[in-house]
Design a protein around this motif. Structure first.
Motif: not given
Length: 407
Positions: A115-139
């Protein structure tokens, strides 16, 4: 040139209170750094081999947010950009919630392209999961914006933001909601000042806004330019150049598939949600009405508090009735557990004494608005606060209201 109210210079007591809040937040953060909790990230850490943490922007119940540099742009220095990385707690339930948020945001992105609309909503650029000492984190990775409306409002104390900026910002919030409601079939479910972020299209503002402080610990907005602090006032031209975007769809849901009965932050919670009834997109409009009042006056429209013999919800319902009148029995008693609030139609169970007042009188008496100021603003707000959701103004109808277009 019009000059708007000066920022408030904090007193020693304010500074001590702020320091205590920062220490308490740090303690809570440390307590949450365990299996299932927050990831104890540090400046300089690289997420997913791509995003280098520069500084923490905020810490909430469910996630921390970091300002990061996208290192994939290192080969193209002119393309270097900042992003905001939201790192959720490692508990599995948060990973599931992140999947829901990603699905909603991808729908938003898809509809934006279509629609070339919705410019007033934040944009999601990427998503991933990572594992660290406390477990898996969604990012989740978002475009980097400025601080929230809450930060800006902190500069204007109890006087409220200048009305031209209030109107412009509300137009953008309502345009964003119209896009979410009609094109994406999404209920935001948590419209409030903290979830409306500032940004600047102009390069000068793009340089200023990233220097704002974390609103989780500081409620003031310090904009800095090449020559240092801009001073204690924002000029009208600077303020009116700032745009806003709706952020944080972490509580959002589809219009045809609500995820939870309990939505919205308490002061902005719609009456139907309070009463445990079914809700839809009109719940966002109620919250926007509350947001509009707070932006314009510096005070919350409803700020419920618990008492010795009644809950915060009891007080909230009472305050709504005081301002907007008796809740129609077909709404108040349509819930099978209506006895939680009412002993009989129109009678609250635990609060007997009410102090009725009109919205117009609150603006005139408490905030010293003139009749010419209060009357059109009241006419704008009341349709957004209709008890019956199907009678409440839509985002499109609010956008067409004369008050928003008035100088």
């Amino acid at each position: 040139m019009i000059r708007f109210p000066a920022v408030c210079i904090p007193s020693c007591q304010d500074l001590l209170r702020r320091r205590a809040m920062e220490e308490r937040a740090q303690e809570e953060m440390l307590a949450a750094q365990h299996t299932g909790g927050h990831h104890p990230a540090r400046e300089g850490e690289v997420f997913n081999t791509q995003y280098q943490a520069l500084r923490k922007l905020g810490c909430g119940t469910f996630a921390t947010v970091w300002l990061c540099q996208d290192m994939s742009c290192d080969l193209f220095p002119r393309r270097k950009k900042h992003v905001a990385v939201k790192v959720l707690k490692s508990r599995e339930s948060f990973a599931e919630a992140a999947q829901d948020e990603v699905a909603l945001l991808r729908c938003v992105s898809s509809m934006k392209k279509k629609d070339r609309a919705g410019e007033n909503i934040v944009c999601l650029l990427d998503d991933f999961r990572m594992i660290r000492e406390n477990g898996f984190h969604a990012c989740l990775v978002f475009e980097a914006l400025g601080p929230s409306l809450r930060c800006l409002m902190g500069n204007y104390a109890a006087r409220g933001l200048p009305l031209p900026f209030v109107k412009k910002s509300l137009q953008q919030v309502l345009a964003g909601l119209h896009f979410l409601h009609k094109r994406c079939r999404i209920i935001h479910a948590d419209i409030k000042p903290e979830n409306v972020l500032l940004y600047g299209r102009e390069k000068s503002l793009q340089r200023l806004l990233p220097d704002a402080f974390d609103c989780g610990q500081r409620t003031d907005l310090r904009l800095k330019g090449p020559g240092g602090e801009l001073g204690n006032q924002l000029e009208e031209s600077d303020l009116m150049s700032i745009e806003v975007k709706i952020a944080d769809l972490g509580s959002a849901c589809w219009t045809y598939k609500p995820f939870s009965k309990e939505i919205q932050t308490q002061p902005y919670r719609a009456v139907e949600v309070l009463l445990g009834l079914d809700y839809g997109t009109p719940a966002d409009i109620w919250s926007t009405g509350c947001l509009a009042f707070e932006m314009a006056t510096g005070e919350r429209l409803f700020d419920p508090q618990p008492g010795k013999y009644f809950s915060r919800d009891d007080d909230h319902v009472a305050r709504i009735i005081e301002l907007l009148g008796r809740i129609p029995p077909q709404i108040a008693l349509s819930w099978k557990k209506s006895t939680k609030f009412f002993s009989r139609p129109g009678a609250l169970l635990r609060i007997s004494r009410l102090s009725p007042r009109s919205l117009h009188s609150v603006l005139a008496d408490r905030h010293q608005w003139t009749k010419d100021e209060a009357t059109p603003f009241t006419a704008f707000l009341l349709p957004a606060l209709q008890y019956a959701p199907h009678r409440r103004a839509t985002a499109a109808q609010c956008l067409q209201h004369a008050w928003l277009g008035a100088p």
